[in-house]
Every structure is written in structure tokens, then in C-alpha cells.
Design an enzyme around this catalytic site. Structure first.
Site, PDB file in Angstrom:
ATOM      1  N   GLY A   1      -8.798   4.353   2.937  1.00  0.00           N
ATOM      2  CA  GLY A   1      -9.022   3.332   1.652  1.00  0.00           C
ATOM      3  C   GLY A   1      -8.535   4.003   0.569  1.00  0.00           C
ATOM      4  O   GLY A   1      -7.932   4.990   0.791  1.00  0.00           O
TER       5      GLY A   1
ATOM      6  N   VAL B   1     -10.377   7.322   0.294  1.00  0.00           N
ATOM      7  CA  VAL B   1     -11.689   7.546   1.135  1.00  0.00           C
ATOM      8  C   VAL B   1     -10.752   8.270   2.361  1.00  0.00           C
ATOM      9  O   VAL B   1      -9.738   7.768   3.010  1.00  0.00           O
ATOM     10  CB  VAL B   1     -12.388   6.534   1.809  1.00  0.00           C
ATOM     11  CG1 VAL B   1     -13.128   6.836   2.665  1.00  0.00           C
ATOM     12  CG2 VAL B   1     -12.795   6.118  -0.165  1.00  0.00           C
TER      13      VAL B   1
ATOM     14  N   ASP C   1     -23.345  -6.514  -5.821  1.00  0.00           N
ATOM     15  CA  ASP C   1     -22.103  -6.758  -5.157  1.00  0.00           C
ATOM     16  C   ASP C   1     -22.566  -6.888  -4.325  1.00  0.00           C
ATOM     17  O   ASP C   1     -21.324  -6.233  -3.042  1.00  0.00           O
ATOM     18  CB  ASP C   1     -21.780  -4.994  -6.107  1.00  0.00           C
ATOM     19  CG  ASP C   1     -20.398  -5.674  -5.402  1.00  0.00           C
ATOM     20  OD1 ASP C   1     -19.796  -6.220  -5.658  1.00  0.00           O
ATOM     21  OD2 ASP C   1     -19.634  -4.714  -5.949  1.00  0.00           O
TER      22      ASP C   1
END
Length: 527
Positions: free
Chosen positions: A98, A105, A218
Site C-alpha cells: 500500500g 507499506v 475509524d
């Protein structure tokens, strides 16, 4: 208008949308115990006589056979015992998982020291991007500290944290099952028993966070990962708020609009009840294919969350309908889970009547979906837009000044499981008590971790004087941390070793993206 999804991939780099957090303090160091058995002068003298006897063919009070001896290779590693210094070169880059505004990442393999050969996810953050905003810096600290403090079967594990002159590194467990979002994208909707399993595990993770005074804030499919067995793991703690206990509220406007509670949108103050609204919105998404309130743009979505009636499809069971109504109450005080029972109130609902909570916590309940993986390195459950890219960690050529680096003091961390493995690996306990014990050097084991004051990343003023709180017993290792050297050098480090993608004996294509979800909620692949 199509919803822009924060597409950071695996363990997304923090997206600091009007976040708030508090700085923390506490440093940990390694202390060496005194030698286990130093031996008296008489013993040493006797040992000297023994050596003399051994030089003459082993005649004397002790006859030593080879079965009593242990052979091991003399090397720098075996002689210089103790925790290794973790640095970028300890890891081989395998794949990109990512990207975000603050870094990347990677899937990595550890190539030195403890855990050699094991696969991890490495989150790399650029200091220069983070320090531009005080809230960004504070939330980076908060995420790292929460990952250190919170140990739970359904929350991602932090293994290492370290830094260079210009970057921060978080080494996390690699969750090869990918995002729950990807499963929703493929399936369209979940059956109620499937949704029940995931919601039950998520509720246990949220309950554990709330016990520690942490609001998650979240909750959405993108932040829920699956391990190789298919069990849930919460990730991305950048929006968490700490020290929110009963009677305490906060006012930060943060989260993802479609899953955001009304009290956050109205900025009237909120507490842990916002997580139960988000659980209701997530449940609705699982069972219908979209969150409960969506509009053509941000403003219309907010208006619907604040004003519109909840529409429930007729195919839902009575238990599912009732739970959704109780979780999606606009009055936070009357919302299920807002009372003193917190997660217990939610888990007692008839929708979860078939859940054995003890077995669920022990991960003995079989998940409804088990990833089909070819190897430990399999990335088939991740977005191929990222995994097909060549993994490159750019040179560390943007080192901060020494004064700017002060805010990152104490970032380094080693998981207690790693410390225990190092301790066990270098104990060299003899299987049979041998005369060598009296003539060899005494072993010096690593001592338990101790507190010491003076760090900027700890957990409050009392952290340096109080004993660490004993965590609730779960079927996993207990919490603890280890402070290692912090690299403040401004020197550029060489790029990490690179392994080309799609190489090796295991090559598997990512599953096809069947677009069953509404158009405006489908994955946005634009960075």
C-alpha cells in the site's frame, strides 16, 4: 459524486484528518542480572586443579565424556549475546502492499537475528512529512503507543518500531487474509451468520479498547484485516482518542463520513458510544451492500445521517433489524453499548445468541472465510495495483535536524515475544549438570524490563514510578516493551535489498474484483 476511499492498502499510513492526541512519556531499558553463580575462590582453585588433570588425559576426580559436552559454533552472534539493533537492513523487501501520503507499506522478510525468515508488514513513514503539522506528529506517536499498549487476539500486533535520520518504521504482523473490504467487494453482501461472526470479533476488540480508555473512531471495512485463518484484526489507530473514560467527551471532527456518528458531525462532544454507531453502520453495510446513509456528495451524506429515517430491507431477520435500530440511534445516551456494560450490552443482544464468547476469544470458532493461500508470502488477497509494483524504499536522504528529531525520542520498540525468544535462545542451559559449570564463565540472562523516566513517548507522569498494569489474560503473550538505541544520524542509508515481484515458486493472481457494491462505494484505485 463518487466517494473517495482512502486507499492506502495494508496498514495504511496515517491520514491525519483533524486528529488530536496527547504526548506521552516513558523509557524502557535492558538491565542485566547479576551472574547466576560466580563461584567461590575454593571452587575456582578446584577448577584449576581440574584443568591440570584434564591436560594429563582427564585423570582425576572427574572423568568427562563427550556425552556431557555441548558443541556450538563460536561466532560474533553467539559471543555478543543480547537483543540485536533493529535497522532497515534487517529486512528484505518482497512486495508493495500500500501507499499513502506519508509513506509506504511493504511485505518484508527478516534476514538477521531473531525471527530470521519470518514475514512481516513494514510501514515506513517520512519524518519530514509528519513534522509539518503538530497534530500529525502527535497522532503518529499515539498510534505507535496504542499498538505498544494494546495486546488482543483481534488487534494487529506491533513487533518492532525503529527509526533512521529521516524515517519511522513500524514492523507489524503480516495479515495475509487482506482487508474485509475486499471480501465485501467480492461477495456484495454477507449472509447474517457470516456478518454475525465478524461483528462479534470486532465487538470484542472494541470492548478491549474501551476498557483502556481508547475510542477507535475509524471503524470501516478498509481498517478490518483478516489473518491467514480468517480471523479479524483491527488496524490503523491514527484516529484513536485516549484517556476517554466514563463521563469524558472529546470534540474532534474525524472519521469516515459514511460510518461517522451524528454527535461527531454536530461537534456536540462524543465518547465511546460513537464506536457502536459505527458498528451498526458496518453491520448495515455487510447485510445490504452499502452504509445506511449515503448521498451524492459530502453535505448530502451528512444531512441524511442527521435527519433521514433508517430504511431496513424486508429480508433481514427480526434480530438483525432490532440490533440495527438500537445501534443506529441518534441519541447517543440511549444507543446500545452506551451504558456501563459497554460491549457486554451489545454482545447480549439476541442477534449474537449462537456465539460462544469464550471460544470466540480463543479463536476456536471456525471463520466463515478462510483465505486460499499458496505460501506464507502469498499476497493474492491484496490489491494487485500495489503488489505488482517493484518494492523500493528510497534512500534516507531527508534527515531532520537534531532538534526536530527530539520529538521522536523513544520511538523504538521490541515486542516481548521477541525478547523472550532471544532470552531462551542464548540461555545455553546444560541438559546434565557438568563440572564445566565450575570452570566456565557464568551466564548473564537478560533481566525483566524496567521503567526509567525521561522519554517523550511514555504514557503519562506516573509511568516512570508505577508498575505496568497487568493486562487482561488472553490466549496470547502478555504485554511488555524494550527500549533500544535510537538512530539520530543524518547520514543516508542504502536502499533495502529488493526482491522482484512475481518471482519464486508460488505465483498466484489476485482474485477478480466483482463489482456488486453500489457504484459510488466501489474501490477508487486513483492515488
Amino acid at each position: 459524486m463518487r466517494r473517495r476511499r482512502r486507499r492506502d492498502g495494508f496498514y495504511p499510513a496515517p491520514d491525519f484528518r483533524d486528529r488530536e492526541a496527547e504526548d506521552m512519556a516513558g523509557v524502557f531499558d535492558i538491565d542485566l542480572d547479576q551472574p547466576e553463580d560466580a563461584g567461590s575462590e575454593d571452587e575456582l582453585e578446584e577448577g584449576g586443579q581440574l584443568n591440570e588433570s584434564m591436560d594429563h588425559g582427564g585423570v582425576g576426580p572427574y572423568e568427562l565424556g563427550m556425552e556431557h559436552c555441548e558443541k556450538f559454533e563460536i561466532s560474533e552472534t553467539s559471543v555478543n549475546r543480547g537483543p540485536e539493533k533493529i535497522r532497515p537492513e534487517c529486512f528484505e523487501l518482497l512486495r508493495v502492499l500500500g501507499k499513502g501520503g506519508y509513506g509506504k507499506v511493504f511485505q518484508v522478510r527478516k534476514v538477521t537475528g531473531a525471527n530470521t525468515g519470518k514475514i512481516f508488514a513494514m510501514k515506513v513513514l517520512k519524518k519530514a512529512m509528519i513534522v509539518r503539522n503538530a497534530k500529525d506528529t502527535a497522532h503518529t506517536k499515539a498510534e505507535r503507543n496504542i499498538l505498544e499498549e494494546v495486546k488482543h487476539p483481534f488487534i494487529v500486533d506491533l513487533i518492532y518500531a525503529f527509526q533512521t535520520g529521516g524515517k519511522l518504521y513500524l514492523i507489524l504482523e503480516y495479515l495475509s487474509g487482506g482487508e474485509l473490504f475486499m471480501q465485501l467487494e467480492r461477495e456484495g453482501i454477507f449472509m447474517e451468520d457470516t456478518a454475525c461472526f465478524y461483528l462479534a470479533e470486532i465487538s470484542m476488540a472494541l470492548g478491549h479498547l474501551h476498557q483502556k480508555g481508547i475510542i477507535y473512531r475509524d471503524l470501516k471495512p478498509e481498517n478490518i484485516m483478516l489473518n491467514h485463518q480468517g480471523h479479524v484484526k483491527l488496524t490503523d489507530f491514527g484516529l484513536c482518542k485516549e484517556s476517554i473514560h466514563d463521563g469524558t467527551v472529546t470534540h474532534t471532527f474525524c472519521g469516515t463520513i459514511e460510518y461517522m456518528a451524528p454527535e461527531i458531525l454536530m461537534r456536540s462532544g462524543h465518547n465511546r458510544a460513537v464506536d457502536w454507531w459505527s458498528l451498526g453502520a458496518l453491520m448495515y453495510d455487510m447485510l445490504t451492500g452499502a452504509p445506511p446513509f449515503t448521498g451524492e456528495n459530502r453535505k448530502k451524506t451528512i444531512d441524511k445521517i442527521l435527519k433521514c429515517k433508517l430504511n431496513l430491507p424486508p429480508y433481514l431477520t427480526q434480530e438483525a433489524r432490532d440490533l440495527l435500530k438500537k445501534l443506529l440511534k441518534r441519541n447517543a445516551a440511549s444507543r446500545l453499548g452506551a451504558g456501563p456494560g459497554d460491549a457486554g450490552e451489545v454482545q447480549a443482544h439476541p442477534f449474537f445468541r449462537h456465539i460462544n464468547w469464550e471460544e470466540l476469544l480463543a479463536r476456536k470458532v471456525e471463520p466463515p472465510f478462510k483465505p486460499l493461500l499458496q505460501s506464507e508470502e502469498d499476497v493474492s488477497q491484496f490489491d494487485s495495483k500495489f503488489t505488482r509494483q517493484t518494492p523500493v524504499d528510497s534512500p534516507d536522504d531527508s534527515a531532520l535536524s537534531e532538534s526536530a528529531n527530539q520529538v521522536f525520542l523513544g520511538f523504538t520498540y521490541v515486542a516481548p515475544s521477541v525478547l523472550e525468544s532471544v532470552k531462551e535462545k542464548f540461555s545455553f542451559e546444560p541438559k546434565i549438570r557438568s563440572p564445566r559449570r565450575f570452570i566456565g564463565s557464568p551466564r548473564t540472562p537478560v533481566s525483566p524490563v524496567k521503567f526509567s523516566p525521561g522519554d517523550f513517548w511514555g504514557r503519562g507522569a506516573s509511568a516512570s514510578t508505577a508498575n505496568p498494569q497487568t493486562p487482561v489474560e488472553y490466549p496470547m503473550e502478555t504485554s511488555g516493551i524494550e527500549q533500544m538505541d535510537v538512530t539520530m544520524s543524518g547520514e543516508a542509508s542504502a536502499p533495502l535489498p529488493i526482491r522482484q515481484p512475481n518471482s519464486g515458486p508460488y505465483k498466484k493472481q489476485a482474485f477478480p474484483m466483482i463489482s456488486k457494491r453500489p457504484e459510488h462505494l466501489r474501490m477508487n484505485l486513483e492515488l
